[in-house]
Design an enzyme around this catalytic site. Sequence first.
Site, short mmCIF file in Angstrom:
data_model
loop_
_atom_site.label_atom_id
_atom_site.label_comp_id
_atom_site.label_asym_id
_atom_site.label_seq_id
_atom_site.Cartn_x
_atom_site.Cartn_y
_atom_site.Cartn_z
N VAL A 161 0.84 -1.20 0.00
CA VAL A 161 0.00 0.00 0.00
C VAL A 161 0.87 1.25 0.00
O VAL A 161 0.74 2.13 -0.85
CB VAL A 161 -0.94 0.01 1.23
CG1 VAL A 161 -1.75 1.30 1.26
CG2 VAL A 161 -1.87 -1.19 1.21
N ILE A 194 -15.04 1.17 -0.99
CA ILE A 194 -16.40 1.74 -0.93
C ILE A 194 -16.42 2.94 0.01
O ILE A 194 -16.01 2.82 1.17
CB ILE A 194 -17.42 0.70 -0.42
CG1 ILE A 194 -17.34 -0.58 -1.25
CG2 ILE A 194 -18.82 1.27 -0.44
CD1 ILE A 194 -18.16 -1.72 -0.68
N GLY A 204 -3.32 -12.55 -0.32
CA GLY A 204 -3.07 -11.32 0.43
C GLY A 204 -4.33 -10.68 0.98
O GLY A 204 -4.37 -9.50 1.29
N GLU A 230 -5.48 -11.05 7.15
CA GLU A 230 -4.52 -10.40 8.04
C GLU A 230 -3.39 -11.39 8.35
O GLU A 230 -3.57 -12.60 8.24
CB GLU A 230 -5.21 -10.03 9.36
CG GLU A 230 -6.36 -9.04 9.23
CD GLU A 230 -5.87 -7.60 9.03
OE1 GLU A 230 -4.74 -7.29 9.46
OE2 GLU A 230 -6.60 -6.80 8.43
N ASP A 242 -11.95 -8.46 13.13
CA ASP A 242 -11.78 -7.38 12.15
C ASP A 242 -13.14 -6.77 11.79
O ASP A 242 -13.29 -5.55 11.74
CB ASP A 242 -11.09 -7.92 10.90
CG ASP A 242 -10.91 -6.86 9.84
OD1 ASP A 242 -10.01 -6.01 9.99
OD2 ASP A 242 -11.71 -6.86 8.87
N LYS A 297 -14.48 -2.83 12.55
CA LYS A 297 -15.00 -1.89 11.55
C LYS A 297 -16.41 -1.45 11.92
O LYS A 297 -16.76 -0.28 11.81
CB LYS A 297 -14.99 -2.55 10.18
CG LYS A 297 -13.60 -2.81 9.63
CD LYS A 297 -13.65 -3.79 8.46
CE LYS A 297 -12.29 -3.98 7.85
NZ LYS A 297 -12.28 -5.11 6.88
#
Lengths: 418, 418
Positions: free
Chosen positions: B17, B130, B181, B184, B195, B199
């Site tokens: 990233v 999104i 990928g 986690e 996770d 969120k």
Amino acid sequence: METHKQLTIGLFGFGVVGEGLYRVLQQTPSLNARIKKVCIKNYGKKRNGPASLFTADKYDLLNDRDINVIVEVIDDADAAFTIVSTALKNGKDVVSASKKMIAGHLPELLELQQQTGRSFLYESAACASIPVIRNLEEYYDNDLLHSIKAIVNGSTNFILTKIFEEGLDFKQALLLAQQAGFAERNPQLDVEGYDAVNKWTFLLTHAYGIMERPASILFSGIQHIHAADAEVARAKRQEIKLVAQAQKLKNGKVAAFVLPQFVKQDDPLALVKNEYNGVVIESAFADKQFFYGKGAGSFPTASAILSDISALRYHYKYEYKKLNHHLPHELSNDFFLRVYISFDDASVIPRERFEWIEEWHAREGREYLVGVISHRELKSAEWWKENNVSLILAPDPVIEDLELRKLKRKSLELAGVL
Amino acid sequence: METHKQLTIGLFGFGVVGEGLYRVLQQTPSLNARIKKVCIKNYGKKRNGPASLFTADKYDLLNDRDINVIVEVIDDADAAFTIVSTALKNGKDVVSASKKMIAGHLPELLELQQQTGRSFLYESAACASIPVIRNLEEYYDNDLLHSIKAIVNGSTNFILTKIFEEGLDFKQALLLAQQAGFAERNPQLDVEGYDAVNKWTFLLTHAYGIMERPASILFSGIQHIHAADAEVARAKRQEIKLVAQAQKLKNGKVAAFVLPQFVKQDDPLALVKNEYNGVVIESAFADKQFFYGKGAGSFPTASAILSDISALRYHYKYEYKKLNHHLPHELSNDFFLRVYISFDDASVIPRERFEWIEEWHAREGREYLVGVISHRELKSAEWWKENNVSLILAPDPVIEDLELRKLKRKSLELAGVL
């Protein structure tokens, strides 16, 4: 922390949308929004509301200093422009649903917003329930926005769905759409693509800072689509949709058009059925993002208007960022389109105007070809809109590097593949 | 017209990233954003960038007055919190992708934003590509927001897709997800629902102004789902998804949870395959709106970070409107859930804790029941997470008016229907 604005609303129009709005605002006091007066054309008609609420004189709303927001949901574009421009000049924020009016007057409306400093919001004018304007305006930097592809007209999509899934003919499907309240009073606006290109005109402004009149965008509707075209689509396991498309070219300009298009099964737009709308956005890195929701009907429209109203409480304005903060993009004429064309009489097809023709299917009754033709040709010529000719774009229709494609074709021919 | 801010960025993390961001910002000068320094943990490692760009000392970024934006894409929640809070205190805007850190520290982070007046943006932390936070924050007034239902974890959805569509077993599917990928480093975070609930914690803040710790939300992952459950789903022509859900109840509070759920074919969430995420929003009038895009992987994450960076140029801040301008909502404990439960040993099921049991299927090997149980019971009890028991919600699982349902059931029983 921003101050929380108290809204006193003057409403133009009391049809299904207008009346629905009135009811919800009554039921949602926390929105701090109250409709003080409603202006209606047909004053005699019986209404579900206190008589004192209604007037036939627009100035009872436009000149009322107490009213700080005008919401306009009427059907007459010229009257709507007078109302909206007067309201802005009189220092009122405005929420409008009149796509035709907005598309036809955007430059003037922008100037008025700058002069008056008032908000003019119209999320409901495109894709009703989908917050497409807000997302293009606020979220997708145009340097990151590669392309946007959308089904923006619910009634044509409803008609195409009925034709494809229930085998109805065009007239039956149109009648159904009108009965369901998905078609404009004048179906020509939907069916011939005017409504779609009107919406595309201001969506291009929010997407790329492009400021054009509807007339300068290549478009047609679904009125020429032939039963045989649907057969071809079925044979390819594809669908036909009226697709509004815009994509950035290597020359830095934008290719934009609204035309029927063959859509593959794995394209999210293939999932968009009946009166729904869908928007597919491709931006740097993100791959495809898909927004889906009801694009026609009174409730989705009212829903978008409510979101605009609630945004006014926070003094929200469109900033037209792509226009004001970026180098605005221009429409390009320098690209080519891969098209499918079906016809009864081969003599009406000007073969010499194509870059090349890849397929030619002579069949009982209806023939069709697949070829590559310049955007310029389609923009200027009329032959593909007449003589019972039907033009539908191939999937991924935009071709930039014609020379490369030509060489590739040549090599394939030499290799005997074609 | 707003001033256009020039961004000088200090970047923490140079994985896929981070490096991707560095490349795009170099290629997009018009973004007015330049990465001045990159802080990396493993300084020795060879990097594709000038040596002068890198440092192992975070204060080379945090104390550089020239740097006005910190972008943080590291994997360590505690280190991330130190970086983000120090950066805000030092007067820098911050973009973060650390969902675990945000979920665990939201109250402190809100306070820091108010004290410092700086922006803290984290669109990439939920549903990657999104723009769900931006839409909840800006577009959906919580008085109009009836419910939100989402697939927010790409790797569990990838695993479930592989199990359903390719008949892989759980271990194989997990391995695939990690290779691609999408999982986690510690798969437990994804697989056991941590996770997703992280969120959901801050999405609830932007949706309804709810401010809770992850621990106070009922959740589990997909780790207990049994091969037999997939068979049952197939027989019903349904799918199993890990669904995060929140909906307003008549008591004005919100029912919220993250649990596996049977999803019908006509539910938009059924369309969400592999590493994609999807969000279904129901608001007043609008019926369902559906947002769909890639929810995992480095590129979608980078894309959302870029949108946050470009928003900083316009001084964009989350206002936490639902918290600051509205009466914030609370989580409710007073509702019931229709659940499917499969098990090997019937004796571990405390039948007396159910409101009622509608179905009981005793089969070779694996038995299952369908029943109604209180949210309180599930929240407090552990039995459904042990003893090889698998709990999956029925479609539309929330039941408010238990008495009504009971009467209805009674009448059906009397009528001999049940």
